[in-house]
Design a protein around this motif. Structure first.
Motif, PDB file in Angstrom:
ATOM      1  N   GLY A  51       4.094  -0.924   8.984  1.00 62.28           N
ATOM      2  CA  GLY A  51       2.880  -0.778   8.340  1.00 62.28           C
ATOM      3  C   GLY A  51       1.838   0.765   9.627  1.00 62.28           C
ATOM      4  O   GLY A  51       2.697   0.263  11.279  1.00 62.28           O
ATOM      5  N   LYS A  52       1.368   1.173   8.997  1.00 59.96           N
ATOM      6  CA  LYS A  52       0.421   2.239  10.099  1.00 59.96           C
ATOM      7  C   LYS A  52      -0.306   1.736  11.174  1.00 59.96           C
ATOM      8  O   LYS A  52      -0.352   2.167  12.463  1.00 59.96           O
ATOM      9  CB  LYS A  52      -0.282   2.692   9.346  1.00 59.96           C
ATOM     10  CG  LYS A  52      -0.779   4.440  10.260  1.00 59.96           C
ATOM     11  CD  LYS A  52       0.255   5.773  10.570  1.00 59.96           C
ATOM     12  CE  LYS A  52      -0.825   6.764  11.029  1.00 59.96           C
ATOM     13  NZ  LYS A  52      -1.790   6.020  12.508  1.00 59.96           N
ATOM     14  N   ARG A  53      -0.961   0.509  10.750  1.00 56.17           N
ATOM     15  CA  ARG A  53      -1.719   0.056  12.171  1.00 56.17           C
ATOM     16  C   ARG A  53      -0.414  -0.915  12.901  1.00 56.17           C
ATOM     17  O   ARG A  53      -0.852  -1.082  14.097  1.00 56.17           O
ATOM     18  CB  ARG A  53      -2.827  -1.050  11.195  1.00 56.17           C
ATOM     19  CG  ARG A  53      -2.667  -2.001  12.614  1.00 56.17           C
ATOM     20  CD  ARG A  53      -4.600  -2.682  11.803  1.00 56.17           C
ATOM     21  NE  ARG A  53      -5.270  -3.680  12.426  1.00 56.17           N
ATOM     22  CZ  ARG A  53      -5.615  -5.022  11.754  1.00 56.17           C
ATOM     23  NH1 ARG A  53      -5.844  -5.099  11.010  1.00 56.17           N
ATOM     24  NH2 ARG A  53      -5.681  -5.592  13.042  1.00 56.17           N
ATOM     25  N   THR A  54       0.546  -1.341  12.967  1.00 55.35           N
ATOM     26  CA  THR A  54       1.304  -2.084  13.584  1.00 55.35           C
ATOM     27  C   THR A  54       2.275  -0.973  14.762  1.00 55.35           C
ATOM     28  O   THR A  54       2.337  -0.635  15.742  1.00 55.35           O
ATOM     29  CB  THR A  54       2.241  -2.580  12.610  1.00 55.35           C
ATOM     30  OG1 THR A  54       2.428  -4.245  12.038  1.00 55.35           O
ATOM     31  CG2 THR A  54       3.493  -3.521  13.833  1.00 55.35           C
ATOM     32  N   CYS A  73      13.128   5.220  10.435  1.00 55.62           N
ATOM     33  CA  CYS A  73      12.245   4.413  10.416  1.00 55.62           C
ATOM     34  C   CYS A  73      11.244   5.522   9.460  1.00 55.62           C
ATOM     35  O   CYS A  73      10.640   6.064   9.266  1.00 55.62           O
ATOM     36  CB  CYS A  73      11.416   4.453  11.967  1.00 55.62           C
ATOM     37  SG  CYS A  73      10.019   3.554  12.097  1.00 55.62           S
ATOM     38  N   PHE A  74      10.371   4.232   8.684  1.00 53.66           N
ATOM     39  CA  PHE A  74       9.397   4.680   7.882  1.00 53.66           C
ATOM     40  C   PHE A  74       8.183   4.265   7.992  1.00 53.66           C
ATOM     41  O   PHE A  74       8.413   2.829   8.394  1.00 53.66           O
ATOM     42  CB  PHE A  74       9.637   4.048   6.369  1.00 53.66           C
ATOM     43  CG  PHE A  74      11.450   5.002   5.421  1.00 53.66           C
ATOM     44  CD1 PHE A  74      11.156   6.337   5.365  1.00 53.66           C
ATOM     45  CD2 PHE A  74      12.642   4.774   6.334  1.00 53.66           C
ATOM     46  CE1 PHE A  74      12.362   6.545   5.107  1.00 53.66           C
ATOM     47  CE2 PHE A  74      13.391   4.857   6.168  1.00 53.66           C
ATOM     48  CZ  PHE A  74      13.953   6.539   4.976  1.00 53.66           C
ATOM     49  N   VAL A  75       7.180   4.577   8.175  1.00 56.17           N
ATOM     50  CA  VAL A  75       6.375   4.299   8.594  1.00 56.17           C
ATOM     51  C   VAL A  75       5.147   4.468   6.919  1.00 56.17           C
ATOM     52  O   VAL A  75       4.228   5.463   6.547  1.00 56.17           O
ATOM     53  CB  VAL A  75       5.144   4.876   9.513  1.00 56.17           C
ATOM     54  CG1 VAL A  75       3.971   3.573  10.082  1.00 56.17           C
ATOM     55  CG2 VAL A  75       5.430   5.065  10.607  1.00 56.17           C
ATOM     56  N   PHE A  76       4.408   3.095   6.373  1.00 58.36           N
ATOM     57  CA  PHE A  76       3.922   3.015   5.123  1.00 58.36           C
ATOM     58  C   PHE A  76       2.233   3.612   5.933  1.00 58.36           C
ATOM     59  O   PHE A  76       1.805   2.714   6.472  1.00 58.36           O
ATOM     60  CB  PHE A  76       3.516   1.769   4.379  1.00 58.36           C
ATOM     61  CG  PHE A  76       5.256   1.795   4.070  1.00 58.36           C
ATOM     62  CD1 PHE A  76       5.218   1.807   2.415  1.00 58.36           C
ATOM     63  CD2 PHE A  76       5.790   0.735   4.498  1.00 58.36           C
ATOM     64  CE1 PHE A  76       6.427   1.557   2.178  1.00 58.36           C
ATOM     65  CE2 PHE A  76       7.944   1.076   3.753  1.00 58.36           C
ATOM     66  CZ  PHE A  76       7.271   0.653   3.214  1.00 58.36           C
ATOM     67  N   SER A  77       1.624   4.576   5.435  1.00 56.49           N
ATOM     68  CA  SER A  77      -0.197   5.037   5.528  1.00 56.49           C
ATOM     69  C   SER A  77      -0.388   5.285   4.211  1.00 56.49           C
ATOM     70  O   SER A  77       0.507   5.654   3.316  1.00 56.49           O
ATOM     71  CB  SER A  77       0.967   6.073   6.508  1.00 56.49           C
ATOM     72  OG  SER A  77      -1.072   7.041   6.973  1.00 56.49           O
ATOM     73  N   ILE A  90       4.681   7.406   4.805  1.00 54.23           N
ATOM     74  CA  ILE A  90       5.116   7.672   3.697  1.00 54.23           C
ATOM     75  C   ILE A  90       4.537   6.317   3.399  1.00 54.23           C
ATOM     76  O   ILE A  90       3.390   6.037   4.003  1.00 54.23           O
ATOM     77  CB  ILE A  90       6.574   7.313   2.887  1.00 54.23           C
ATOM     78  CG1 ILE A  90       7.018   5.106   3.287  1.00 54.23           C
ATOM     79  CG2 ILE A  90       7.499   8.121   3.811  1.00 54.23           C
ATOM     80  CD1 ILE A  90       7.602   4.889   3.114  1.00 54.23           C
ATOM     81  N   HIS A  91       4.153   6.880   2.290  1.00 57.53           N
ATOM     82  CA  HIS A  91       2.663   6.360   0.754  1.00 57.53           C
ATOM     83  C   HIS A  91       3.358   5.882  -0.691  1.00 57.53           C
ATOM     84  O   HIS A  91       2.923   6.661  -1.686  1.00 57.53           O
ATOM     85  CB  HIS A  91       1.068   7.063   1.111  1.00 57.53           C
ATOM     86  CG  HIS A  91       1.007   8.721   0.916  1.00 57.53           C
ATOM     87  ND1 HIS A  91       1.135   9.286   2.003  1.00 57.53           N
ATOM     88  CD2 HIS A  91       1.115   9.549  -0.011  1.00 57.53           C
ATOM     89  CE1 HIS A  91       1.282  10.171   1.699  1.00 57.53           C
ATOM     90  NE2 HIS A  91       1.219  10.440  -0.027  1.00 57.53           N
ATOM     91  N   GLY A 113       6.227  -5.329  10.297  1.00 58.50           N
ATOM     92  CA  GLY A 113       4.648  -5.615   9.845  1.00 58.50           C
ATOM     93  C   GLY A 113       4.197  -4.784  10.048  1.00 58.50           C
ATOM     94  O   GLY A 113       4.594  -3.757   9.267  1.00 58.50           O
ATOM     95  N   GLY A 114       2.697  -4.827   9.636  1.00 56.23           N
ATOM     96  CA  GLY A 114       1.773  -5.960  10.094  1.00 56.23           C
ATOM     97  C   GLY A 114       1.618  -6.590   8.478  1.00 56.23           C
ATOM     98  O   GLY A 114       2.420  -6.721   7.450  1.00 56.23           O
ATOM     99  N   GLY A 115       0.413  -7.545   8.666  1.00 58.06           N
ATOM    100  CA  GLY A 115       0.588  -8.029   7.836  1.00 58.06           C
ATOM    101  C   GLY A 115      -0.140  -7.613   6.177  1.00 58.06           C
ATOM    102  O   GLY A 115       0.336  -8.676   5.361  1.00 58.06           O
ATOM    103  N   ASP A 116      -0.670  -7.012   6.504  1.00 59.75           N
ATOM    104  CA  ASP A 116      -0.830  -5.521   4.835  1.00 59.75           C
ATOM    105  C   ASP A 116       0.406  -5.408   4.559  1.00 59.75           C
ATOM    106  O   ASP A 116       0.122  -5.580   3.213  1.00 59.75           O
ATOM    107  CB  ASP A 116      -1.910  -5.309   4.949  1.00 59.75           C
ATOM    108  CG  ASP A 116      -3.424  -5.234   5.136  1.00 59.75           C
ATOM    109  OD1 ASP A 116      -3.843  -6.254   5.038  1.00 59.75           O
ATOM    110  OD2 ASP A 116      -4.167  -4.878   5.606  1.00 59.75           O
TER     111      ASP A 116
END
Length: 175
Positions: A51-54, A73-77, A90-91, A113-116
């Protein structure tokens, strides 16, 4: 054979992955043993979902030096971000994207992670294994590993290991 999505994460004994201020100081203050199995785990992974925050927290801790350069690596944002040399932001539809990855060639896929993001993966039933390392700390409040939600899973414990004060629990999600 489909690739597996594996949650590999540490938590406090009372179920938190970070304090409410996003601190992991409580985790790093525990006496460990070597790398607590991290090296073995990371060698079986070629793709990372985060996740983006992590991701932002990792980059701050690593002083801008991306630690997973040899992995895809893929960052969900939720916002638009420019890709870097090592990361694709990616979103997309998380379920469709993850199932596409799982049906491809390769090693395991690490959900950091994170939690979301974890919550969404649980809601969509996308996790195949969980490796949860429990630290002997109670922090009282913070970011829970598992948010309340409309999901239930049966797990099968396949191994336990100890690394000094840490206990690693390795589960397979029953389907």
């Amino acid at each position: 054979m489909m690739r597996k999505v594996v949650l590999y994460i540490a938590q406090s004994l009372d179920g938190y992955i970070a304090t409410k201020e996003d601190s992991l100081d409580w985790l790093f203050s525990v006496e460990s043993e070597g790398d607590n199995g991290y090296g073995e785990f990371i060698n079986g992974v070629d793709t990372i979902l985060i996740g983006k925050r992590t991701y932002d927290w990792v980059m701050e801790q690593e002083k801008g030096e991306f630690p997973y350069k040899d992995k895809e690596c893929f960052v969900f944002s939720r916002s638009v971000n420019e890709d870097t040399e090592y990361v694709k932001f990616i979103h997309p539809d998380i379920k469709a994207f993850t199932n596409h990855l799982k049906n491809g060639e390769g090693k395991s896929i690490w959900l950091i992670g994170g939690g979301d993001l974890l919550y969404t993966f649980l809601q969509e039933n996308l996790i195949d294994e969980m490796i949860v390392t429990v630290a002997p700390r109670i922090i009282g409040e913070g970011i829970p590993l598992f948010k309340a939600g409309d999901y239930q899973f049966n797990l099968s414990l396949i191994s336990t290991r100890t690394f000094n004060q840490f206990v690693e629990l390795h589960y397979v999600v029953e389907r």
